[in-house]
Design an enzyme around this catalytic site. Sequence first.
Site, PDB file in Angstrom:
ATOM      1  N   GLY A 207      34.892  -7.688  31.634  1.00 15.70           N
ATOM      2  CA  GLY A 207      35.651  -6.385  31.311  1.00 15.70           C
ATOM      3  C   GLY A 207      36.172  -5.655  32.354  1.00 15.70           C
ATOM      4  O   GLY A 207      35.882  -5.553  33.237  1.00 15.70           O
ATOM      5  N   VAL A 208      37.461  -5.260  32.000  1.00 19.37           N
ATOM      6  CA  VAL A 208      38.105  -4.255  33.020  1.00 19.37           C
ATOM      7  C   VAL A 208      38.330  -2.853  32.048  1.00 19.37           C
ATOM      8  O   VAL A 208      38.991  -3.007  31.283  1.00 19.37           O
ATOM      9  CB  VAL A 208      39.367  -4.866  33.419  1.00 19.37           C
ATOM     10  CG1 VAL A 208      39.856  -3.682  34.503  1.00 19.37           C
ATOM     11  CG2 VAL A 208      39.235  -6.133  34.005  1.00 19.37           C
ATOM     12  N   GLY A 209      37.674  -1.882  32.647  1.00 13.70           N
ATOM     13  CA  GLY A 209      37.990  -0.690  31.985  1.00 13.70           C
ATOM     14  C   GLY A 209      38.637   0.119  32.822  1.00 13.70           C
ATOM     15  O   GLY A 209      39.164  -0.299  33.914  1.00 13.70           O
TER      16      GLY A 209
ATOM     17  N   LYS B 225      28.395  -4.379  37.398  1.00 15.16           N
ATOM     18  CA  LYS B 225      29.130  -3.594  36.934  1.00 15.16           C
ATOM     19  C   LYS B 225      29.761  -2.571  38.068  1.00 15.16           C
ATOM     20  O   LYS B 225      28.957  -1.964  38.620  1.00 15.16           O
ATOM     21  CB  LYS B 225      28.715  -2.448  35.621  1.00 15.16           C
ATOM     22  CG  LYS B 225      29.682  -1.304  35.199  1.00 15.16           C
ATOM     23  CD  LYS B 225      29.356  -0.695  34.044  1.00 15.16           C
ATOM     24  CE  LYS B 225      30.428   0.368  33.686  1.00 15.16           C
ATOM     25  NZ  LYS B 225      30.110   1.098  32.444  1.00 15.16           N
TER      26      LYS B 225
ATOM     27  N   GLY C  55      25.642 -11.072  23.267  1.00 12.04           N
ATOM     28  CA  GLY C  55      26.389 -10.640  22.079  1.00 12.04           C
ATOM     29  C   GLY C  55      27.590 -10.215  22.306  1.00 12.04           C
ATOM     30  O   GLY C  55      28.180 -10.667  23.358  1.00 12.04           O
TER      31      GLY C  55
ATOM     32  N   ASP D  50      30.474   8.559  25.107  1.00 14.16           N
ATOM     33  CA  ASP D  50      31.713   7.666  24.863  1.00 14.16           C
ATOM     34  C   ASP D  50      31.549   6.752  23.813  1.00 14.16           C
ATOM     35  O   ASP D  50      31.670   5.559  23.950  1.00 14.16           O
ATOM     36  CB  ASP D  50      32.005   6.909  26.157  1.00 14.16           C
ATOM     37  CG  ASP D  50      33.319   6.307  26.183  1.00 14.16           C
ATOM     38  OD1 ASP D  50      34.224   6.566  25.222  1.00 14.16           O
ATOM     39  OD2 ASP D  50      33.488   5.546  27.089  1.00 14.16           O
TER      40      ASP D  50
ATOM     41  N   PHE E 165      33.526  -0.115  20.747  1.00 13.90           N
ATOM     42  CA  PHE E 165      33.559  -1.038  22.197  1.00 13.90           C
ATOM     43  C   PHE E 165      32.299  -0.811  22.785  1.00 13.90           C
ATOM     44  O   PHE E 165      32.178  -1.681  23.955  1.00 13.90           O
ATOM     45  CB  PHE E 165      34.870  -0.665  22.811  1.00 13.90           C
ATOM     46  CG  PHE E 165      35.992  -0.517  22.023  1.00 13.90           C
ATOM     47  CD1 PHE E 165      36.802  -1.721  21.774  1.00 13.90           C
ATOM     48  CD2 PHE E 165      36.419   0.603  21.501  1.00 13.90           C
ATOM     49  CE1 PHE E 165      37.934  -1.879  21.120  1.00 13.90           C
ATOM     50  CE2 PHE E 165      37.784   0.505  20.677  1.00 13.90           C
ATOM     51  CZ  PHE E 165      38.410  -0.473  20.552  1.00 13.90           C
TER      52      PHE E 165
ATOM     53  N   ASP F  74      27.305   1.044  28.396  1.00 10.23           N
ATOM     54  CA  ASP F  74      28.378   1.955  29.012  1.00 10.23           C
ATOM     55  C   ASP F  74      28.007   3.424  29.054  1.00 10.23           C
ATOM     56  O   ASP F  74      28.639   4.292  28.187  1.00 10.23           O
ATOM     57  CB  ASP F  74      29.605   1.710  28.216  1.00 10.23           C
ATOM     58  CG  ASP F  74      30.940   2.350  28.895  1.00 10.23           C
ATOM     59  OD1 ASP F  74      30.587   2.636  30.087  1.00 10.23           O
ATOM     60  OD2 ASP F  74      31.995   2.047  28.578  1.00 10.23           O
TER      61      ASP F  74
HETATM   62  N1  ATP Z   1      25.040  -5.801  30.137  1.00  7.82           N
HETATM   63  C1  ATP Z   1      25.968  -6.480  29.707  1.00  7.82           C
HETATM   64  N2  ATP Z   1      25.921  -7.831  28.954  1.00  7.82           N
HETATM   65  C2  ATP Z   1      27.132  -8.448  28.321  1.00  7.82           C
HETATM   66  N3  ATP Z   1      28.455  -7.986  28.350  1.00  7.82           N
HETATM   67  C3  ATP Z   1      28.432  -6.778  28.939  1.00  7.82           C
HETATM   68  C4  ATP Z   1      27.479  -5.854  29.627  1.00  7.82           C
HETATM   69  N4  ATP Z   1      27.818  -4.799  30.053  1.00  7.82           N
HETATM   70  C5  ATP Z   1      29.084  -4.654  29.771  1.00  7.82           C
HETATM   71  N5  ATP Z   1      29.533  -5.835  29.068  1.00  7.82           N
HETATM   72  C6  ATP Z   1      30.858  -6.213  28.521  1.00  7.82           C
HETATM   73  O1  ATP Z   1      31.892  -5.653  29.350  1.00  7.82           O
HETATM   74  C7  ATP Z   1      32.726  -4.695  28.934  1.00  7.82           C
HETATM   75  C8  ATP Z   1      32.811  -3.492  29.858  1.00  7.82           C
HETATM   76  O2  ATP Z   1      31.586  -2.869  30.053  1.00  7.82           O
HETATM   77  P1  ATP Z   1      31.533  -1.277  29.909  1.00  7.82           P
HETATM   78  O3  ATP Z   1      31.811  -0.911  28.436  1.00  7.82           O
HETATM   79  O4  ATP Z   1      29.960  -0.994  30.304  1.00  7.82           O
HETATM   80  O5  ATP Z   1      32.547  -0.425  30.918  1.00  7.82           O
HETATM   81  P2  ATP Z   1      34.059  -0.110  30.615  1.00  7.82           P
HETATM   82  O6  ATP Z   1      34.299   0.102  29.032  1.00  7.82           O
HETATM   83  O7  ATP Z   1      34.986  -0.792  31.338  1.00  7.82           O
HETATM   84  O8  ATP Z   1      34.111   1.418  31.230  1.00  7.82           O
HETATM   85  P3  ATP Z   1      35.033   2.495  31.170  1.00  7.82           P
HETATM   86  O9  ATP Z   1      34.354   3.275  30.106  1.00  7.82           O
HETATM   87  O10 ATP Z   1      34.879   2.986  32.642  1.00  7.82           O
HETATM   88  O11 ATP Z   1      36.271   1.841  30.671  1.00  7.82           O
HETATM   89  C9  ATP Z   1      31.770  -4.327  27.593  1.00  7.82           C
HETATM   90  O12 ATP Z   1      32.726  -3.959  26.645  1.00  7.82           O
HETATM   91  C10 ATP Z   1      31.330  -5.625  27.304  1.00  7.82           C
HETATM   92  O13 ATP Z   1      32.006  -6.531  26.359  1.00  7.82           O
HETATM   93 MG    MG Z   2      33.227   0.509  27.454  1.00  6.66          MG
END
Ligand code: ATP
Ligand code: MG
Length: 286
Positions: A100-102, A119, A189, A223, A227, A240
């Site tokens: 995942g890249v946010g 993360k 999941g 948030d 997603f 998140d």
């Molecule tokens: N513990 C985890 N196990 C499996 N997949 C995860 C887990 N944590 C995050 N992911 C996957 O990575 C994606 C991005 O993680 P997360 O939502 O925490 O950060 P982000 O949305 O990139 O953050 P930001 O809010 O800064 O954009 C998630 O949507 C999910 O698909």
């Molecule tokens: Mg997220």
Amino acid sequence: MPLSADEIKELHKYEYRILNSLEWLMKKYLWVPEDVLRKSTKLSESEMKYRLGRLMEMDMVKSSTKPYTGYQLVFKGYDALAISSLVTKGTLNALGSLIGVGKESEVYEALGLGVLVIKIHRVGQRSFQSVRLNRSYIPEWKHFPWLFASMESAKMEFTALSTLQKGGVSVPVPIAINRNVIAMSFIPGLNLNQVTLEEPQEIFDEVVENLAKAYRLGYIHSDLSEFNIMVDGEKVWLIDWPQWIEPSHPNADTILRRDINNLVNYFSKKYGLAKTTDEVINLVIG
Ligand SMILES: Nc1ncnc2c1ncn2[C@@H]1O[C@H](COP(=O)(O)OP(=O)(O)OP(=O)(O)O)[C@@H](O)[C@H]1O
Ligand SMILES: [Mg+2]
């Protein structure tokens, strides 16, 4: 550019020495002067030049010639220090693929004692003001608000996961934190937006139950959306958490309403669920 596990593995001990010295000296200098860095690393001039060249090629360090020749750490160099500490401590054995890249993070699958998620928090220049700042640190990091904000963001998420998990909220299990990086359990999941639920009402109720538990523990997500909810058949996880706020926050009502609105709208559009935002807010705040 995403982090490369190979690059981190292949970093030479002198390169680590430079990264560590820069991290330390950046508390004092915006650009760490060449001679100060030499003294700190005890490397010969040619060795240091060569190692700095490699670090700059890998985008871990950058240099400036004005007002003098100096160096600073950039995100990737900082990430490398955090990841290598997690490896040294035995939390992490291998970094896997990017999942995942946010806007403000990169999330990797990884191996430790089982499958993990790493993360990396990267809070950029634009948004660092919104992070709650812990005053005792500001003077040290005043030149690098993004670095400081990224560490704070990781801390915020780690704190939330620790309290929520102990309090019985369904969240990833926090495993370790170093600098701007956290390690947590891997959730087997999919994000809610990627699935079509067979029992949407049950899943909705489970999300609301978890939000209510989190609220009682002092946490509003801030948030919440399809997603940041993961599901696997029957089970739900809330992910998140770096931007959580307390129920006593001056904007808590507005922010909680926005979270619940997102949830209610999603379930009503996709599944025709009929609860109103006000009904659900009442369930959450008890
Ligand atoms: N513990 C985890 N196990 C499996 N997949 C995860 C887990 N944590 C995050 N992911 C996957 O990575 C994606 C991005 O993680 P997360 O939502 O925490 O950060 P982000 O949305 O990139 O953050 P930001 O809010 O800064 O954009 C998630 O949507 C999910 O698909
Ligand atoms: Mg997220």
